[in-house]
Each structure stands twice: as structure tokens, then as C-alpha cells.
Design a protein around this motif. Structure first.
Motif, PDB file in Angstrom:
ATOM      1  N   SER A  77       0.843  -1.202   0.000  1.00 16.23           N
ATOM      2  CA  SER A  77       0.000   0.000   0.000  1.00 16.23           C
ATOM      3  C   SER A  77       0.873   1.245   0.000  1.00 16.23           C
ATOM      4  CB  SER A  77      -0.907  -0.003   1.235  1.00 16.23           C
ATOM      5  OG  SER A  77      -1.775  -1.116   1.191  1.00 16.23           O
ATOM      6  N   THR A  79      -5.445   2.976  -0.084  1.00 17.29           N
ATOM      7  CA  THR A  79      -4.959   1.856  -0.906  1.00 17.29           C
ATOM      8  C   THR A  79      -4.994   0.544  -0.139  1.00 17.29           C
ATOM      9  OG1 THR A  79      -2.689   2.495  -0.323  1.00 17.29           O
ATOM     10  CG2 THR A  79      -3.529   3.239  -2.450  1.00 17.29           C
ATOM     11  N   LEU A  80      -4.689   0.595   1.167  1.00 17.48           N
ATOM     12  CA  LEU A  80      -4.774  -0.612   1.998  1.00 17.48           C
ATOM     13  C   LEU A  80      -6.200  -1.151   2.003  1.00 17.48           C
ATOM     14  CD1 LEU A  80      -3.625  -2.620   4.072  1.00 17.48           C
ATOM     15  CD2 LEU A  80      -4.092  -0.923   5.857  1.00 17.48           C
TER      16      LEU A  80
END
Length: 583
Positions: free
Chosen positions: A161, A172-173
Motif C-alpha cells: 500500500s 490503498t490498503l
């Protein structure tokens, strides 16, 4: 009479009489009630495909264990990926949400914490519904490898991420963990269905439960790996506690710790991908859904290492006589409506309690003082302490509970284990909640941990395993994966309720003791009481779930039953039911 005798008699009737074997014996069973059981067994033997009967009566062989390992590695990865996030959420808060001058280390804001903990569960719910449906449409094997590759790719991507600020890293994670959950979701209905359709009826429950029991090893491995990694980093990069030096207590290298922990879960899944692709399609799907008797017989002849007759004419006969009802039909509602209500409701109620306990163990252990206050540790040491506590719980209760189910499920049955599990979960949860103040004293912490471990033991030697097993046994082959997916998705909905709800409910009623950004809650004691009530509801809904021990999948799903013509039904209602000896 032996089963071969039934086959001979039913084949004789089929040759010389216009009725099919089942129709012939069904009519006679009304005229001769005393012989009804014998007649039903003869009819069943006549209708059962040889390839399915061979699977039902097969002795435990190497291919059974191979299937357990291949399917189980998916569940190993599932559990590792779903529960390892709870090991690193405190670390994420320290790294990305540090507040200069604060008395306590940084923590994830409520909305971010809820997203990080719950987004994979949302993806799992969607994946269970989608891949469950797809498994019945395209076949179990065709989509089995896809789910595994999705898990591998997204596990690695979660650790990678990226972003220049906390918001982009968390975004993003969460994105990659959603799709990771989507792949995990597909593994539930497909693995359960494949194992149930490969297994013999004598030990089918143990085989399906053994696949699910790999979750315990996944949770345990996640904890052990986090202990080893955090110990190594703590030794290499020494840091003071937060109270001594807030900024230096989180070394820059700590950012690698959570990423490595998340990425390692991809390894076992990747190693089993080749073997998943080598597995043949299950005979029940090939024969009963795809209607390809020749391919089913060929595949299982290789697996069982014996000659099996294809019997295409019998599949044609079964197709003409059997009830081909759909999921949303009145016929399905009458036959399996209560069964589906039972499997969905019990799984929903179980996962509210099970996931809230699992994901927030660290908060419970901190509340009773088993994990020291965060400000007395550095960032990596806190990961070590949390991992050690969760590993101890997994080792002493979670893993043994799963394997107790494997050992006893085909001896005492699914119903008894589920009922017992919910009962003791309720008892121990109330035993923790009602005298909660007693357990928070330092001298009583060991007692609290022991009682808390017992709730996990009876969750796994109980409904956490049986709710996974039963939906794979009681529904028709053409709807089996779909119905298991619906049941599992209901469970994940409960997990989401538990994960999000417990996050807020467990907050202290005292504003001064609430975590930053959270409103006041009902406190840990009242939250545990709520979980106890939920477990009690699960006990009562268990009475909707049928027992499937020792029965074939066709017996449980009713696929051996005929559609009875209306005229015949009216005739039977007015027929003479005198008991006459069978000629």
C-alpha cells in the motif's frame, strides 16, 4: 438385504414393468405400509448413480487427505489474512496518526479503524454471494483457482500500500483488502461444497470440518510470525518507550513490520495453486448438474482407482422424474426454506460474537491490564505483546476447539455440537460479563483469560465449525454452492455488525476514558452481556437446522424424491391402506 440385492430387484422391475423403480415402489409403499422402509431403500438403491454410491461408501483414502490439504490451505490463508490485521492496527495508528505532545500514542480515527478492520469482511460477503452462485453455474473447479489467485495478489498488494500521506496509504490498503476479502469469500462455498461432494457419508463431517480447522492454524501462524518478526526488529532497532520519548518510540523501520506481516499470508495459498488446478470437477456437479455421466465416471474412476459404470440412461431417467425447482420457487421454500433460515440465522448470530471477540482481543486484554498501557512500550514491542496474547488464546482454545469438532462431529452429530457450543458460549460470556469488575483486578486476570479462552474453545468446538459444515450437506447439488454462499454471507454480515458495532459499543461510559475520536459507549461489561444474549439466540435458532450425520447428500437434499403427479396424489388419498403382507 445387501445393497446389491436392492440394485438387482430395482433393475428387474425397471425391465419388466412400465413404471420407474421409484414410482413402482412408491405406489406399493402406500399399499403395504409395514414394508415401507425396505421399499424406500430399494427405490433409493435403484435411483442412486453408481459413481455417487461409490463415493458415499468409499473407505478413507489418500485422495481425501489431499483434498483436505488443498482446500485447507485456502482457509489457512483466509484466517491469516482476516485476523492478522488486528495485530497491526495499533502500529498503524502510531506510525500514521501520531499527535505531537499527546499523552498517549496515536490511534486510528474511528472511521479509519472501522474501514481497516471491516472492509475485508465487506469484500468477503460479496465474494461469498458471487462465487457461490458462480460455482453452481460454471462448476466448482472452474472458479476455484480464480479465488486463490485473487487472495495471493491482494495479500501482496496490501503490504505494498502506497501514498505520501496517511489518507492515501489507508485508502490503498482498504482497496486491496476489499478485493482480498472478495477472493476469501469465494473460498467458503467452493471449498465446503467440493469437500462435501468428494467425501464419503461416514466421515464427511470430519473432512469438511478439517478443511475449516485450517483456520485455527492460520490464526496461530499469524501470531507466531508476528512474535518472531517483532522480536527481531526490536532487537535490531532499539527504541525507548512512548513515555520516555514519544517520537523515537516508533522507529522508521516499523513501517516494514506491518507490511511484511500482511504479505506473508500469500505464500501458502500460492504453493497450493497448481494442485487446485489438477483436481477434477466433483462427480456430483458433473453428473447431477452438468448431466455428463461419462465424464463423472471417468474422473472418479481415476480418483477411486476402480471401474465405475457411466449410466447415462439413469441420469436421463432421474432428470425426467426429479423436481428441478429453483432457489426462489415455492417448492424450494417448502422443502428447504426453514433449513436456509436456520443456517443463515445461526451463522449471522455466531459471527457477531466470534468476530467482535477476535478482532478486538487486544482491546479486551488492554482493558483488564493483561497488555500494559501503550505509553509504557515502544511501537514494535506493542506488536509483540498483542501477538503473544492472541497466540496464547489460539494455542490453548481456538486450535483445540476446531480439532475436537473434527474428532466428534461424525460421532455425536452436528446438531448436538452446535447446541452445546452456543450453550457454553452463553454461559461463559455471562460469567465474564456479570462479575466484570472482579476480573479486572490484577490477581484475577488469569481467571479472566481462562474463561475467555473457553468461549473460543466452545465457539470452535461448536457453531463456528458446524455452521460451515451443514450448508454444504443439506441443499440440492445444483443450488448447494449458492445456498452455502448465502449462509456464509449472512455470517459475514454478522461479522460486520460485530466488527463495527463492538468498536463503538465497547467504549467507556466515562468521557475521559474514551479513545480519541470516539463517542461514549456502553462499556466493556455491557458489551459482553450483549454478546451473551446473542449467543443465547443462536442456541434457539439451532432447532431449525436438521441433522445430517451418516446420511448421503441426496438423502438430505431430497434429490431422491420424485415429483408426485396430482392424479396419483388424489388416488393415494382415497386408496385402501389396509396392511397386507408383501407378496
Amino acid at each position: 438385504m445387501l445393497i446389491s440385492d436392492y440394485d438387482f430387484i430395482s433393475n428387474f422391475i425397471k425391465t419388466f414393468l412400465p413404471d420407474s423403480p421409484s414410482q413402482f415402489f412408491k405406489k406399493r409403499s402406500r399399499r403395504y405400509p409395514i414394508k415401507k422402509l425396505v421399499i424406500e431403500r430399494i427405490a433409493m438403491a435403484g435411483e442412486q448413480l453408481q459413481v455417487l454410491n461409490a463415493l458415499d461408501v468409499a473407505k478413507t483414502q489418500w485422495y481425501h487427505f489431499t483434498a483436505i490439504i488443498i482446500a485447507g490451505m485456502g482457509f489457512f490463508t483466509d484466517a491469516y489474512d482476516l485476523f492478522c490485521i488486528s495485530l497491526v492496527t495499533k502500529l498503524l495508528g502510531r506510525i500514521y496518526y501520531h499527535v505531537e505532545g499527546a499523552k498517549k500514542p496515536g490511534t486510528l480515527p474511528p472511521n479509519v479503524s472501522a474501514a481497516v478492520n471491516g472492509v475485508a469482511l465487506c469484500g468477503t460477503l460479496a465474494g461469498q454471494l458471487f462465487f457461490g452462485w458462480l460455482g453452481d453455474k460454471l462448476g466448482r473447479k472452474k472458479v476455484y483457482g480464480l479465488t486463490l489467485m485473487l487472495m495471493v495478489i491482494c495479500s501482496v498488494a496490501s503490504g505494498l500500500s502506497f501514498g505520501s500521506n496517511p489518507r492515501s496509504v489507508m485508502a490503498t490498503l482498504c482497496f486491496f483488502r476489499f478485493w482480498l476479502g472478495f477472493g476469501i469469500g469465494g473460498d467458503y462455498p467452493l471449498s465446503a461444497t467440493i469437500m462435501s461432494e468428494y467425501a464419503n457419508k461416514k466421515t464427511r463431517g470430519a473432512f469438511i470440518a478439517a478443511v475449516f480447522a485450517m483456520q485455527g492454524f492460520g490464526i496461530l501462524t499469524g501470531g507466531i510470525f508476528a512474535i518472531i518478526l517483532s522480536s527481531a526488529f526490536n532487537a535490531l532497532f532499539e527504541a525507548p518507550s512512548y513515555a520516555e520519548n514519544a517520537l523515537q518510540s516508533t522507529v522508521p523501520q516499523a513501517d516494514y513490520v506491518w507490511r511484511i506481516i500482511l504479505m506473508v499470508g500469500a505464500l501458502p495459498a500460492a504453493l497450493t495453486y497448481y494442485w487446485r488446478m489438477k483436481m477434477p470437477e466433483t462427480a456430483r456437479y458433473t453428473a447431477l448438474v452438468a448431466k455428463n455421466a461419462k465424464q463423472a465416471a471417468s474422473d472418479m474412476s481415476k480418483v477411486l482407482q476402480m471401474d465405475i459404470e457411466a449410466e447415462p440412461q439413469k441420469i436421463e431417467q432421474i432428470e425426467k422424474e426429479k423436481a428441478a425447482f429453483g432457489l426462489f420457487s415455492r417448492e424450494f421454500a417448502m422443502r428447504h426454506g426453514l433449513h436456509l433460515l436456520g443456517t443463515t440465522s445461526t451463522w449471522f448470530l455466531l459471527d457477531i460474537a466470534f468476530y467482535s471477540q477476535n478482532l478486538f482481543q487486544k482491546d479486551i486484554f488492554s482493558a483488564i491490564g493483561w497488555i500494559p498501557p501503550a505509553q509504557t512500550m515502544n511501537a514494535i514491542e506493542e506488536v509483540f505483546r498483542i501477538a503473544r496474547a492472541q497466540t496464547l488464546i489460539a494455542l490453548c482454545s481456538t486450535v483445540p476447539g476446531y480439532w475436537f469438532t473434527v474428532a466428534f462431529i461424525d460421532k455425536i452429530g452436528r446438531f448436538a455440537i452446535q447446541l452445546m457450543g452456543f450453550f457454553f458460549m452463553t454461559v461463559f460470556m455471562f460469567a465474564l460479563a456479570i462479575p466484570y469488575d472482579h476480573w479486572t483486578h490484577r490477581d484475577n486476570r488469569i481467571g479472566f483469560v481462562a474463561m475467555y479462552s473457553l468461549t473460543f474453545f466452545f465457539a470452535n468446538f461448536g457453531p463456528n465449525a458446524t455452521t460451515f459444515v451443514v450448508p454444504a450437506e443439506i441443499f440440492p447439488a445444483r443450488l448447494r454452492s449458492t445456498c452455502h454462499g448465502i449462509s456464509a454471507a449472512s455470517g459475514k454480515l454478522g461479522a460486520i455488525v460485530g466488527a463495527f458495532g463492538f468498536l463503538y459499543l465497547a467504549q467507556s461510559k466515562d468521557k475521559n476514558k474514551v479513545d480519541a475520536g470516539y463517542p461514549t459507549g456502553i462499556g466493556m461489561k455491557n458489551s459482553l452481556i450483549v454478546l451473551g444474549v446473542i449467543n443465547a439466540l443462536g442456541f434457539f435458532f439451532t432447532f431449525l437446522v436438521p441433522e445430517s450425520k451418516g446420511k448421503s447428500l441426496e438423502e438430505m437434499s431430497g434429490e431422491n424424491e420424485d415429483i408426485e403427479p396430482q392424479g396419483e396424489a388424489e388416488l393415494s388419498s382415497s386408496a385402501d391402506h389396509r396392511t397386507v403382507p408383501l407378496a
